[in-house]
Structure formats: C-alpha cells, structure tokens
Design a protein around this motif. Structure first.
Motif, PDB file in Angstrom:
ATOM      1  N   ALA A 165       0.827  -1.202   0.000  1.00 41.04           N
ATOM      2  CA  ALA A 165       0.000   0.000   0.000  1.00 41.04           C
ATOM      3  C   ALA A 165       0.865   1.257   0.000  1.00 41.04           C
ATOM      4  O   ALA A 165       1.968   1.269   0.555  1.00 41.04           O
ATOM      5  CB  ALA A 165      -0.899   0.005   1.228  1.00 41.04           C
ATOM      6  N   GLU A 166       0.327   2.292  -0.627  1.00 41.93           N
ATOM      7  CA  GLU A 166       1.029   3.563  -0.663  1.00 41.93           C
ATOM      8  C   GLU A 166       1.100   4.143   0.742  1.00 41.93           C
ATOM      9  O   GLU A 166       0.146   4.077   1.509  1.00 41.93           O
ATOM     10  CB  GLU A 166       0.280   4.521  -1.573  1.00 41.93           C
ATOM     11  N   LYS A 167       2.246   4.727   1.101  1.00 42.94           N
ATOM     12  CA  LYS A 167       2.400   5.364   2.408  1.00 42.94           C
ATOM     13  C   LYS A 167       2.223   6.856   2.247  1.00 42.94           C
ATOM     14  O   LYS A 167       2.562   7.429   1.224  1.00 42.94           O
ATOM     15  CB  LYS A 167       3.770   5.066   2.997  1.00 42.94           C
ATOM     16  N   LYS A 168       1.690   7.478   3.270  1.00 40.08           N
ATOM     17  CA  LYS A 168       1.474   8.917   3.267  1.00 40.08           C
ATOM     18  C   LYS A 168       2.429   9.571   4.248  1.00 40.08           C
ATOM     19  O   LYS A 168       2.656   9.053   5.346  1.00 40.08           O
ATOM     20  CB  LYS A 168       0.040   9.246   3.661  1.00 40.08           C
ATOM     21  N   ALA A 169       2.966  10.704   3.864  1.00 44.88           N
ATOM     22  CA  ALA A 169       3.828  11.473   4.754  1.00 44.88           C
ATOM     23  C   ALA A 169       2.959  12.238   5.743  1.00 44.88           C
ATOM     24  O   ALA A 169       1.870  12.703   5.403  1.00 44.88           O
ATOM     25  CB  ALA A 169       4.680  12.439   3.946  1.00 44.88           C
TER      26      ALA A 169
ATOM     27  N   GLU B 204      16.818  -1.834  18.219  1.00 42.22           N
ATOM     28  CA  GLU B 204      16.056  -2.795  17.419  1.00 42.22           C
ATOM     29  C   GLU B 204      16.440  -2.764  15.935  1.00 42.22           C
ATOM     30  O   GLU B 204      15.773  -3.398  15.116  1.00 42.22           O
ATOM     31  CB  GLU B 204      14.561  -2.515  17.585  1.00 42.22           C
ATOM     32  N   LEU B 205      17.496  -2.002  15.626  1.00 38.11           N
ATOM     33  CA  LEU B 205      18.008  -1.879  14.246  1.00 38.11           C
ATOM     34  C   LEU B 205      16.930  -1.386  13.279  1.00 38.11           C
ATOM     35  O   LEU B 205      16.766  -1.901  12.172  1.00 38.11           O
ATOM     36  CB  LEU B 205      18.601  -3.207  13.769  1.00 38.11           C
ATOM     37  N   ARG B 206      16.173  -0.366  13.725  1.00 45.62           N
ATOM     38  CA  ARG B 206      15.155   0.260  12.889  1.00 45.62           C
ATOM     39  C   ARG B 206      15.458   1.748  12.779  1.00 45.62           C
ATOM     40  O   ARG B 206      16.139   2.311  13.631  1.00 45.62           O
ATOM     41  CB  ARG B 206      13.761   0.129  13.523  1.00 45.62           C
ATOM     42  N   SER B 207      14.863   2.378  11.778  1.00 42.04           N
ATOM     43  CA  SER B 207      14.896   3.838  11.723  1.00 42.04           C
ATOM     44  C   SER B 207      13.880   4.368  12.734  1.00 42.04           C
ATOM     45  O   SER B 207      12.999   3.630  13.193  1.00 42.04           O
ATOM     46  CB  SER B 207      14.528   4.321  10.315  1.00 42.04           C
ATOM     47  N   VAL B 208      13.996   5.638  13.073  1.00 48.92           N
ATOM     48  CA  VAL B 208      13.019   6.243  13.981  1.00 48.92           C
ATOM     49  C   VAL B 208      11.634   6.152  13.360  1.00 48.92           C
ATOM     50  O   VAL B 208      10.655   5.828  14.042  1.00 48.92           O
ATOM     51  CB  VAL B 208      13.390   7.705  14.307  1.00 48.92           C
ATOM     52  N   ASN B 209      11.533   6.432  12.069  1.00 48.48           N
ATOM     53  CA  ASN B 209      10.234   6.364  11.396  1.00 48.48           C
ATOM     54  C   ASN B 209       9.640   4.954  11.493  1.00 48.48           C
ATOM     55  O   ASN B 209       8.464   4.790  11.831  1.00 48.48           O
ATOM     56  CB  ASN B 209      10.387   6.762   9.932  1.00 48.48           C
ATOM     57  N   ALA B 210      10.447   3.945  11.218  1.00 50.24           N
ATOM     58  CA  ALA B 210       9.963   2.567  11.295  1.00 50.24           C
ATOM     59  C   ALA B 210       9.583   2.200  12.729  1.00 50.24           C
ATOM     60  O   ALA B 210       8.605   1.488  12.945  1.00 50.24           O
ATOM     61  CB  ALA B 210      11.019   1.607  10.765  1.00 50.24           C
ATOM     62  N   GLN B 211      10.319   2.712  13.706  1.00 46.40           N
ATOM     63  CA  GLN B 211      10.010   2.417  15.103  1.00 46.40           C
ATOM     64  C   GLN B 211       8.684   3.042  15.516  1.00 46.40           C
ATOM     65  O   GLN B 211       7.856   2.395  16.161  1.00 46.40           O
ATOM     66  CB  GLN B 211      11.133   2.931  16.023  1.00 46.40           C
ATOM     67  N   ILE B 212       8.450   4.282  15.104  1.00 47.84           N
ATOM     68  CA  ILE B 212       7.192   4.952  15.423  1.00 47.84           C
ATOM     69  C   ILE B 212       6.030   4.209  14.767  1.00 47.84           C
ATOM     70  O   ILE B 212       4.993   3.970  15.395  1.00 47.84           O
ATOM     71  CB  ILE B 212       7.229   6.430  15.006  1.00 47.84           C
ATOM     72  N   GLU B 213       6.201   3.817  13.514  1.00 47.44           N
ATOM     73  CA  GLU B 213       5.141   3.080  12.818  1.00 47.44           C
ATOM     74  C   GLU B 213       4.880   1.741  13.512  1.00 47.44           C
ATOM     75  O   GLU B 213       3.725   1.333  13.694  1.00 47.44           O
ATOM     76  CB  GLU B 213       5.511   2.873  11.357  1.00 47.44           C
ATOM     77  N   TYR B 214       5.934   1.055  13.916  1.00 48.74           N
ATOM     78  CA  TYR B 214       5.806  -0.215  14.628  1.00 48.74           C
ATOM     79  C   TYR B 214       5.021  -0.021  15.934  1.00 48.74           C
ATOM     80  O   TYR B 214       4.090  -0.780  16.239  1.00 48.74           O
ATOM     81  CB  TYR B 214       7.198  -0.791  14.916  1.00 48.74           C
ATOM     82  N   LEU B 215       5.389   1.008  16.705  1.00 49.57           N
ATOM     83  CA  LEU B 215       4.721   1.259  17.983  1.00 49.57           C
ATOM     84  C   LEU B 215       3.251   1.592  17.790  1.00 49.57           C
ATOM     85  O   LEU B 215       2.397   1.102  18.536  1.00 49.57           O
ATOM     86  CB  LEU B 215       5.427   2.402  18.723  1.00 49.57           C
ATOM     87  N   LEU B 216       2.952   2.408  16.790  1.00 53.48           N
ATOM     88  CA  LEU B 216       1.556   2.744  16.511  1.00 53.48           C
ATOM     89  C   LEU B 216       0.762   1.506  16.097  1.00 53.48           C
ATOM     90  O   LEU B 216      -0.351   1.279  16.567  1.00 53.48           O
ATOM     91  CB  LEU B 216       1.474   3.808  15.412  1.00 53.48           C
ATOM     92  N   ARG B 217       1.347   0.695  15.216  1.00 57.63           N
ATOM     93  CA  ARG B 217       0.666  -0.512  14.745  1.00 57.63           C
ATOM     94  C   ARG B 217       0.398  -1.473  15.905  1.00 57.63           C
ATOM     95  O   ARG B 217      -0.693  -2.036  16.019  1.00 57.63           O
ATOM     96  CB  ARG B 217       1.516  -1.195  13.668  1.00 57.63           C
ATOM     97  N   GLU B 218       1.387  -1.649  16.795  1.00 52.29           N
ATOM     98  CA  GLU B 218       1.216  -2.546  17.938  1.00 52.29           C
ATOM     99  C   GLU B 218       0.133  -2.028  18.893  1.00 52.29           C
ATOM    100  O   GLU B 218      -0.686  -2.804  19.381  1.00 52.29           O
ATOM    101  CB  GLU B 218       2.544  -2.712  18.690  1.00 52.29           C
ATOM    102  N   ALA B 219       0.139  -0.727  19.155  1.00 49.71           N
ATOM    103  CA  ALA B 219      -0.884  -0.149  20.041  1.00 49.71           C
ATOM    104  C   ALA B 219      -2.273  -0.312  19.431  1.00 49.71           C
ATOM    105  O   ALA B 219      -3.226  -0.667  20.138  1.00 49.71           O
ATOM    106  CB  ALA B 219      -0.578   1.327  20.296  1.00 49.71           C
ATOM    107  N   LEU B 220      -2.398  -0.072  18.143  1.00 49.82           N
ATOM    108  CA  LEU B 220      -3.691  -0.232  17.464  1.00 49.82           C
ATOM    109  C   LEU B 220      -4.151  -1.688  17.487  1.00 49.82           C
ATOM    110  O   LEU B 220      -5.325  -1.981  17.726  1.00 49.82           O
ATOM    111  CB  LEU B 220      -3.591   0.262  16.022  1.00 49.82           C
TER     112      LEU B 220
END
Length: 57
Positions: free
Chosen positions: A2-6, A26-42
């Motif tokens: 899916a297309e990602k939005k800024a 965790e060997l992630r970028s900050v952006n990937a870490q934030i997305e991971y945390l949001l996805r897990e919380a959701l």
C-alpha cells in the motif's frame, strides 16, 4: 504494498531521543520504530484489522 502517506510530527525532544535509542537497539529507523509502535498499540486495542481482513475501500 500500500502507498504510504507522509505526515509531519511534532514531538517532544526527550521522547524523540528515547525513541531513537529504542530504534537503534532494534536496528530500525526512527520512522519505522514509530510506525511499529503505533501498529502494535492499534492491534492491542483491536483497532487495526489483521492483514487477511483488509478491505479495498
């Protein structure tokens, strides 16, 4: 995929620093870490459908 939005994010410097350290661990970028945390919380709150239940709206 899916297309990602800024999305601009205003974040407290101390929170950003903590997320940066966590992302580094965790060997992630900050952006990937934030997305991971949001996805897990959701997911934990039942607000994100599992991949097999997605619809094409």
């Amino acid at each position: 995929m899916a297309e990602k939005k800024a999305y601009p994010l205003r974040i407290n410097p101390q929170v950003l620093e903590a997320v940066q350290r966590w992302a580094d661990d965790e060997l992630r970028s900050v952006n990937a870490q934030i997305e991971y945390l949001l996805r897990e919380a959701l997911r934990k709150q039942g607000r994100l459908k599992p991949p097999d239940e997605k619809t094409n709206d």
